[in-house]
Enzyme design. Structure first.
Site, PDB file in Angstrom:
ATOM      1  N   ILE A  10      59.132  18.272  17.442  1.00 48.49           N
ATOM      2  CA  ILE A  10      59.733  18.929  18.603  1.00 48.49           C
ATOM      3  C   ILE A  10      58.677  19.841  19.213  1.00 48.49           C
ATOM      4  O   ILE A  10      58.312  20.860  18.635  1.00 48.49           O
ATOM      5  CB  ILE A  10      60.982  19.740  18.218  1.00 48.49           C
ATOM      6  CG1 ILE A  10      62.053  18.829  17.619  1.00 48.49           C
ATOM      7  CG2 ILE A  10      61.542  20.485  19.429  1.00 48.49           C
ATOM      8  CD1 ILE A  10      63.276  19.566  17.097  1.00 48.49           C
ATOM      9  N   GLY A  11      58.165  19.446  20.351  1.00 48.69           N
ATOM     10  CA  GLY A  11      57.088  20.185  21.003  1.00 48.69           C
ATOM     11  C   GLY A  11      55.779  19.422  20.915  1.00 48.69           C
ATOM     12  O   GLY A  11      55.320  19.084  19.827  1.00 48.69           O
ATOM     13  N   GLY A  13      52.946  20.450  22.899  1.00 54.31           N
ATOM     14  CA  GLY A  13      51.996  21.250  23.669  1.00 54.31           C
ATOM     15  C   GLY A  13      50.691  21.371  22.905  1.00 54.31           C
ATOM     16  O   GLY A  13      50.275  20.452  22.195  1.00 54.31           O
ATOM     17  N   VAL A 122      53.283  33.029  11.112  1.00 49.58           N
ATOM     18  CA  VAL A 122      52.892  34.428  10.919  1.00 49.58           C
ATOM     19  C   VAL A 122      51.456  34.700  11.342  1.00 49.58           C
ATOM     20  O   VAL A 122      51.193  35.648  12.070  1.00 49.58           O
ATOM     21  CB  VAL A 122      53.102  34.857   9.450  1.00 49.58           C
ATOM     22  CG1 VAL A 122      52.496  36.230   9.193  1.00 49.58           C
ATOM     23  CG2 VAL A 122      54.587  34.875   9.121  1.00 49.58           C
ATOM     24  N   ILE A 126      45.723  31.265   9.078  1.00 48.88           N
ATOM     25  CA  ILE A 126      45.492  32.031   7.853  1.00 48.88           C
ATOM     26  C   ILE A 126      46.574  31.699   6.835  1.00 48.88           C
ATOM     27  O   ILE A 126      47.764  31.881   7.111  1.00 48.88           O
ATOM     28  CB  ILE A 126      45.509  33.549   8.130  1.00 48.88           C
ATOM     29  CG1 ILE A 126      44.454  33.917   9.170  1.00 48.88           C
ATOM     30  CG2 ILE A 126      45.278  34.328   6.841  1.00 48.88           C
ATOM     31  CD1 ILE A 126      44.521  35.369   9.621  1.00 48.88           C
ATOM     32  N   LYS A 195      56.369  38.618  13.705  1.00 48.21           N
ATOM     33  CA  LYS A 195      55.567  38.204  12.557  1.00 48.21           C
ATOM     34  C   LYS A 195      55.689  39.182  11.388  1.00 48.21           C
ATOM     35  O   LYS A 195      55.826  38.769  10.230  1.00 48.21           O
ATOM     36  CB  LYS A 195      54.101  38.046  12.975  1.00 48.21           C
ATOM     37  CG  LYS A 195      53.877  36.897  13.944  1.00 48.21           C
ATOM     38  CD  LYS A 195      52.465  36.899  14.500  1.00 48.21           C
ATOM     39  CE  LYS A 195      52.220  35.710  15.416  1.00 48.21           C
ATOM     40  NZ  LYS A 195      50.880  35.727  16.043  1.00 48.21           N
TER      41      LYS A 195
END
Length: 417
Positions: A10-11, A13, A122, A126, A195
């Site tokens: 879903i998505g 981009g 988040v 990383i 986050k």
């Protein structure tokens, strides 16, 4: 290859395309279908089937894992609830959705025995969620803090290096693609707030109410603030902070003066960093790219592969990643916190002004660490910088109100890390 893990995306981009490109190296994973907003938009990736109805993804019986990288709360919340009820595992990069509705989603996932993985939600590329839930599981954490937004960190770095205003740096960041046309989510601290809510949730094993997080952005930071902080041995960073204060959790997002001796002060431009403090590990810090096509795709694909490694091999996959705590955290009001402060003041260049400032602080139980007068302006005012020792937020706000009554202008109040 038989028995491929079937993915619904879903998505499509920037991040979604990065996921598609990265998964080309893993033939055991197949993207069955992708949902997009605009079917006619040209993309540099190909997917077997594309739809503009995301409910086709979550209701497709062929799909094993729903990967949501579209963002936003609506319709993502309903989509993921539907996917969970259809017993599909979830991988998401949606920090706002998790901050606002994570509790309901995690409870639902436990009920239907599916995993929700969200490493990308988040700190981009990383790795931080999985380390907290696995290799650092034996720690009792006291604090988590860091830089969680690359746009604001880039702007503050450029303000420092070029000595120019926030507005000039924002325009440059937009031209380079670091900032959106509407940068509010980044520069006003919303992105960082979402986050740190998720980080605090898993660090302290308590549910965080995002509406109770104190939030300030960087729009009031001036080139002068950056310059004065530098002269005092600090850099200004937008800091996300969550710490355990005797059972209460202090969660907040705001600019801070960070000592140049602190490694976080050296995290510049679009890089992010997360520092954890606990027992027995002490302090550890994770740093790297916090956003972008491939850094974020790295975390998304890592989560997909973690599911693939256990899919169909056991009744409950990745049990260490599940959320089992339901206790709401008692969150500390910002007025009940203690900090040191940087105060930028414009006052009449007259006898006794420093005394007025000292009196207002003294009457509110605030000790001053240093006072600097930065010259006299043409209008007869003086620029004064005050650094306090640690004191109550409530007391500093009372002192500020007293100074305003004395026709003393407070340009900025920034906490010191």
């Amino acid at each position: 290859m038989e028995n491929k893990l079937k993915i619904g995306l879903i998505g499509l981009g920037t991040v979604g395309c990065g996921v598609v490109k990265t998964l080309c190296a893993f033939p055991q994973i197949e993207i069955v279908k992708a949902a997009v907003r605009n079917l006619n938009k040209k993309r540099d990736v190909e997917v077997r089937c594309i739809t503009d109805d995301p409910f086709e993804i979550v209701n497709d019986p062929e799909i094993d894992v729903v990967v949501e990288v579209a963002g936003g709360v609506n319709p993502a919340f309903d989509l993921l609830k539907t996917a969970i009820k259809n017993k599909k595992h979830i991988v998401t990069a949606n920090k706002e959705l998790l901050a606002k509705h994570g509790a309901e989603l995690f409870d639902l996932a436990n009920e239907y025995n599916v995993a929700i993985l969200y490493e990308a939600a988040v700190a981009g590329g990383i790795p931080i969620i999985m380390p907290i839930k696995t290799t650092l599981k034996g720690n009792k954490f006291k604090k988590v803090a860091g830089i969680l937004n690359g746009t604001t960190n880039y702007i503050l770095t450029q303000m420092e290096e070029k000595g120019i205003s926030y507005q000039e740096c924002l325009k440059e960041a937009q031209e380079l693609g670091y900032a959106e046309a509407d940068p509010t989510g980044d520069v006003e601290g919303f992105d960082t707030m979402y986050k740190i809510a998720t980080l605090a949730n898993i660090t302290f094993n308590k549910r965080i109410d995002v509406t109770k997080i104190h939030r300030e952005g960087i729009t009031n930071i001036s080139a002068q603030d950056i310059k004065f902080a530098d002269e005092l041995g600090y850099k200004i960073k937008l800091i996300a902070l969550a710490q355990d204060n005797d059972g209460q959790i202090d969660v907040r997002v705001h600019p801070m003066l960070v000592s140049k001796s602190n490694v976080i002060s050296g995290i510049n431009n679009a890089l992010n960093a997360v520092m954890l403090e606990g027992f027995p590990v002490g302090q550890v810090m994770f740093t790297g790219p916090g956003a972008g096509e491939f850094p974020t795709a790295s975390s998304v694909v890592g989560d997909i592969l973690a599911i693939d490694a256990e899919f169909g091999k056991c009744e409950t996959i990745l049990p260490m990643t599940r959320c089992h705590h339901r206790e709401m955290a008692v969150q500390t009001d910002i007025l009940d916190t203690k900090n040191s402060y940087y105060i930028s003041i414009t006052a009449p260049n007259a006898m006794g002004v420093i005394g007025v400032i000292g009196t207002a602080c003294g009457e509110n139980k605030i000790n001053i660490s240093s006072v600097l007068q930065k010259g006299t302006q043409k209008d007869g005012t003086a620029q004064i910088i005050v650094i306090t020792e640690e004191c109550s937020e409530r007391d500093i706000q009372n002192a500020i109100e007293e100074l305003k009554k004395q026709s003393i202008k407070i340009n900025n109040l920034i906490r010191v890390m």
